[in-house]
Design a protein around this motif. Sequence first.
Motif, PDB file in Angstrom:
ATOM      1  N   ALA A 431      44.261  56.217  55.943  1.00  0.00           N
ATOM      2  CA  ALA A 431      42.975  56.307  55.132  1.00  0.00           C
ATOM      3  C   ALA A 431      43.868  57.115  54.118  1.00  0.00           C
ATOM      4  O   ALA A 431      43.778  57.782  53.865  1.00  0.00           O
ATOM      5  CB  ALA A 431      42.301  57.435  56.638  1.00  0.00           C
ATOM      6  N   GLU A 432      42.475  56.597  53.292  1.00  0.00           N
ATOM      7  CA  GLU A 432      42.203  57.528  51.796  1.00  0.00           C
ATOM      8  C   GLU A 432      41.785  58.632  51.421  1.00  0.00           C
ATOM      9  O   GLU A 432      40.950  58.646  52.205  1.00  0.00           O
ATOM     10  CB  GLU A 432      41.833  56.123  50.771  1.00  0.00           C
ATOM     11  N   ILE A 433      42.646  59.477  50.978  1.00  0.00           N
ATOM     12  CA  ILE A 433      41.972  60.732  50.810  1.00  0.00           C
ATOM     13  C   ILE A 433      40.790  61.475  49.283  1.00  0.00           C
ATOM     14  O   ILE A 433      41.943  60.896  48.521  1.00  0.00           O
ATOM     15  CB  ILE A 433      43.414  62.097  50.650  1.00  0.00           C
ATOM     16  N   VAL A 434      39.928  61.294  49.545  1.00  0.00           N
ATOM     17  CA  VAL A 434      38.902  61.686  48.261  1.00  0.00           C
ATOM     18  C   VAL A 434      38.071  62.096  48.453  1.00  0.00           C
ATOM     19  O   VAL A 434      37.870  63.112  49.164  1.00  0.00           O
ATOM     20  CB  VAL A 434      37.725  60.220  48.226  1.00  0.00           C
ATOM     21  N   HIS A 435      37.514  62.709  47.370  1.00  0.00           N
ATOM     22  CA  HIS A 435      36.844  63.733  46.398  1.00  0.00           C
ATOM     23  C   HIS A 435      35.337  62.973  46.461  1.00  0.00           C
ATOM     24  O   HIS A 435      34.707  61.973  46.590  1.00  0.00           O
ATOM     25  CB  HIS A 435      36.990  64.657  45.115  1.00  0.00           C
ATOM     26  N   THR A 436      34.737  63.984  47.344  1.00  0.00           N
ATOM     27  CA  THR A 436      33.070  63.636  47.414  1.00  0.00           C
ATOM     28  C   THR A 436      32.437  63.474  46.301  1.00  0.00           C
ATOM     29  O   THR A 436      32.308  62.177  46.363  1.00  0.00           O
ATOM     30  CB  THR A 436      32.215  65.069  48.282  1.00  0.00           C
ATOM     31  N   VAL A 437      32.971  63.664  45.024  1.00  0.00           N
ATOM     32  CA  VAL A 437      31.708  63.462  43.715  1.00  0.00           C
ATOM     33  C   VAL A 437      32.521  62.482  43.364  1.00  0.00           C
ATOM     34  O   VAL A 437      31.916  61.444  42.824  1.00  0.00           O
ATOM     35  CB  VAL A 437      31.660  64.533  42.618  1.00  0.00           C
ATOM     36  N   GLN A 438      33.882  61.988  43.515  1.00  0.00           N
ATOM     37  CA  GLN A 438      34.832  60.551  43.524  1.00  0.00           C
ATOM     38  C   GLN A 438      33.909  59.353  44.073  1.00  0.00           C
ATOM     39  O   GLN A 438      33.248  58.395  43.376  1.00  0.00           O
ATOM     40  CB  GLN A 438      35.797  60.563  44.229  1.00  0.00           C
ATOM     41  N   LEU A 439      32.948  59.595  45.501  1.00  0.00           N
ATOM     42  CA  LEU A 439      32.250  58.349  45.679  1.00  0.00           C
ATOM     43  C   LEU A 439      31.283  58.096  45.289  1.00  0.00           C
ATOM     44  O   LEU A 439      30.633  56.776  44.998  1.00  0.00           O
ATOM     45  CB  LEU A 439      32.420  58.698  47.104  1.00  0.00           C
ATOM     46  N   LEU A 440      30.487  58.924  44.641  1.00  0.00           N
ATOM     47  CA  LEU A 440      29.150  59.099  44.055  1.00  0.00           C
ATOM     48  C   LEU A 440      29.316  58.538  42.691  1.00  0.00           C
ATOM     49  O   LEU A 440      28.486  57.836  42.434  1.00  0.00           O
ATOM     50  CB  LEU A 440      28.314  60.103  43.514  1.00  0.00           C
ATOM     51  N   ASP A 441      30.417  58.680  41.825  1.00  0.00           N
ATOM     52  CA  ASP A 441      30.579  57.844  41.016  1.00  0.00           C
ATOM     53  C   ASP A 441      30.671  57.211  40.637  1.00  0.00           C
ATOM     54  O   ASP A 441      30.133  56.250  40.347  1.00  0.00           O
ATOM     55  CB  ASP A 441      32.409  59.638  39.900  1.00  0.00           C
ATOM     56  N   TRP A 442      31.814  56.724  42.061  1.00  0.00           N
ATOM     57  CA  TRP A 442      32.083  55.081  41.790  1.00  0.00           C
ATOM     58  C   TRP A 442      31.153  54.092  42.541  1.00  0.00           C
ATOM     59  O   TRP A 442      30.586  53.382  41.286  1.00  0.00           O
ATOM     60  CB  TRP A 442      33.266  54.689  43.692  1.00  0.00           C
ATOM     61  N   ALA A 443      30.055  54.587  43.191  1.00  0.00           N
ATOM     62  CA  ALA A 443      28.840  54.191  43.387  1.00  0.00           C
ATOM     63  C   ALA A 443      28.359  53.589  41.598  1.00  0.00           C
ATOM     64  O   ALA A 443      27.202  53.048  41.641  1.00  0.00           O
ATOM     65  CB  ALA A 443      27.752  54.819  44.426  1.00  0.00           C
ATOM     66  N   TYR A 444      27.822  54.485  41.059  1.00  0.00           N
ATOM     67  CA  TYR A 444      26.939  55.077  39.762  1.00  0.00           C
ATOM     68  C   TYR A 444      27.700  53.889  39.103  1.00  0.00           C
ATOM     69  O   TYR A 444      27.150  53.016  38.462  1.00  0.00           O
ATOM     70  CB  TYR A 444      27.321  56.234  38.943  1.00  0.00           C
ATOM     71  N   GLN A 445      29.239  53.268  39.002  1.00  0.00           N
ATOM     72  CA  GLN A 445      29.459  52.394  37.886  1.00  0.00           C
ATOM     73  C   GLN A 445      29.826  51.519  38.173  1.00  0.00           C
ATOM     74  O   GLN A 445      29.186  50.647  37.864  1.00  0.00           O
ATOM     75  CB  GLN A 445      31.414  53.234  38.122  1.00  0.00           C
ATOM     76  N   GLN A 446      29.001  51.015  39.762  1.00  0.00           N
ATOM     77  CA  GLN A 446      29.231  50.096  40.709  1.00  0.00           C
ATOM     78  C   GLN A 446      27.714  49.869  39.956  1.00  0.00           C
ATOM     79  O   GLN A 446      27.536  48.592  39.389  1.00  0.00           O
ATOM     80  CB  GLN A 446      29.136  50.038  41.755  1.00  0.00           C
ATOM     81  N   ASP A 447      26.743  50.489  40.325  1.00  0.00           N
ATOM     82  CA  ASP A 447      25.771  50.028  39.357  1.00  0.00           C
ATOM     83  C   ASP A 447      25.741  50.029  38.451  1.00  0.00           C
ATOM     84  O   ASP A 447      24.496  48.958  37.765  1.00  0.00           O
ATOM     85  CB  ASP A 447      24.722  51.467  39.735  1.00  0.00           C
ATOM     86  N   GLN A 448      26.251  50.860  37.646  1.00  0.00           N
ATOM     87  CA  GLN A 448      26.036  50.355  36.074  1.00  0.00           C
ATOM     88  C   GLN A 448      26.059  48.905  35.734  1.00  0.00           C
ATOM     89  O   GLN A 448      26.310  48.125  34.959  1.00  0.00           O
ATOM     90  CB  GLN A 448      26.995  51.387  35.366  1.00  0.00           C
ATOM     91  N   ARG A 449      27.559  48.088  36.075  1.00  0.00           N
ATOM     92  CA  ARG A 449      28.174  46.780  36.412  1.00  0.00           C
ATOM     93  C   ARG A 449      27.667  45.855  37.097  1.00  0.00           C
ATOM     94  O   ARG A 449      27.313  45.047  36.511  1.00  0.00           O
ATOM     95  CB  ARG A 449      29.495  47.353  37.537  1.00  0.00           C
ATOM     96  N   ASN A 450      26.751  46.242  37.362  1.00  0.00           N
ATOM     97  CA  ASN A 450      25.552  45.421  38.187  1.00  0.00           C
ATOM     98  C   ASN A 450      24.553  45.111  37.520  1.00  0.00           C
ATOM     99  O   ASN A 450      23.299  45.075  37.970  1.00  0.00           O
ATOM    100  CB  ASN A 450      25.244  45.724  39.370  1.00  0.00           C
ATOM    101  N   GLY A 451      24.410  46.389  36.779  1.00  0.00           N
ATOM    102  CA  GLY A 451      23.122  46.586  35.385  1.00  0.00           C
ATOM    103  C   GLY A 451      21.657  47.623  36.409  1.00  0.00           C
ATOM    104  O   GLY A 451      20.571  46.441  36.395  1.00  0.00           O
TER     105      GLY A 451
END
Length: 466
Positions: A431-451
Amino acid sequence: MAVEVKEHNTKVEPPCSTNSLSNYLWEDHPDEEKWADCVHCGMCLESCPTYLETGQEQHSPRGRVHLIKSVAEGKLEVNEQFMDPVFQCLDCRACTTACPADVDVGGLIEEARGQVRQAMPLKGWKGAVSHLFLKDLFPYKNRLNAVGGLLKFYQKSGLQQVVRKSGALKVMPKHLVEMESIMPPIQQSVQKKYKDVDVIPANGQPKATVAMLTGCIMDVMFADINQSTINVLTYNGNEVVLPKNQTCCGALHVHAGDRETGKKLAKQNIEAFEDAEKVIVNAAGCGCALKEYPELLRNDPEWIEKAEEFADKVEDISKYLYDTGYEKPYSELNKRITYHDACHLAHGQGIRYEPRQLLNDINGVEYVEQPNADTCCGSAGIYNITNPEMAGAVLERKMENVPRDVEMISMGNPGCMLQMAIGVQKYGRRAEIVHTVQLLDWAYQQDQRNGIGQSDGKQPVAAREG
């Protein structure tokens, strides 16, 4: 501007003592009101990591409360026998959650440690190391950034691989070798990155302006999480201010019994965030320490009111987003994730539901609840360095509860992230160790890439009451 506090080593009569026999001879003695409601019922026992490991009464919450009370009644000295149970405590606050009377064992432990360190200051190499980190390093951003630069050079130059292959690490204690093996990549601190920026603008029309605590270790070891926090705040319409004269929260100092330095740092932060309406924190231990400034400064009439006003401003990033509303991501992460409750978030601040909701609002996340998710991992600030054997035993018990088939373990505290990374490596997990806010940030970045997302005018998750 740093607030100067004169250090002293002069015995004083306890200002609030009701017992002339008390063996607490220094300022900030343990508060009788904190132990008055303890009836030694034993409800705390099964929640205490050290009691579960040792089975010894003196290493249980009620046992420690009894010892602390005994010193106040003159039945016990502040000595080695008293020091060991007090400093073996993880200060995880799980006992207070379990206690029907809400006895503040954590507050008593920290006050007792202050008495121990006044009466029995660390000497020799232990004293030198403690002074180096607590007094000469953590309170100073420039020095921390210099250390960060050295660590980054160690990682990027190839020196790290040379050292590892040479076997030089074998001379180090095992727990320090483990820490070196999971050290995250060092990146530029956000304080340094935004040093010429007064306000980091919101995306679109700003709805609020918030100040953010960047922390000491957080901004050196986990600058990427600080950046994710800024990204998520600005994405959701918040202007972000990083006060230049903010400093370390003082949590590690108070945990170590160095209350005078803790007070100095508290006063500096209170002044630094004086104009802020909200102080956003992404580290559970730091957030808990900031909210407890009124406790730390309770005997200082000049600062107690300021401390109370400051504490009311402090908010964990997950709770702030939940309470004010945030845009739900539309892209999918497609990960199987479990969540670990950092002690100072769940027990210290009572925040459990909000970070889980953030995870469940990310499309594609398959959330798996972890049994006993709010049990300590053994990090406890620097406990895993000062008490490696007990920390290791607590971590082993913790890892037994982590689902084996998850791809990520999310949490909200940097110390937990390092400790859980050791657990993943030590026990052969993937398992990868992540901070909760990182996951939200990564999802937003994907949204931005997808327009998609903000530009589509889609509605955010509604702000919640309370």
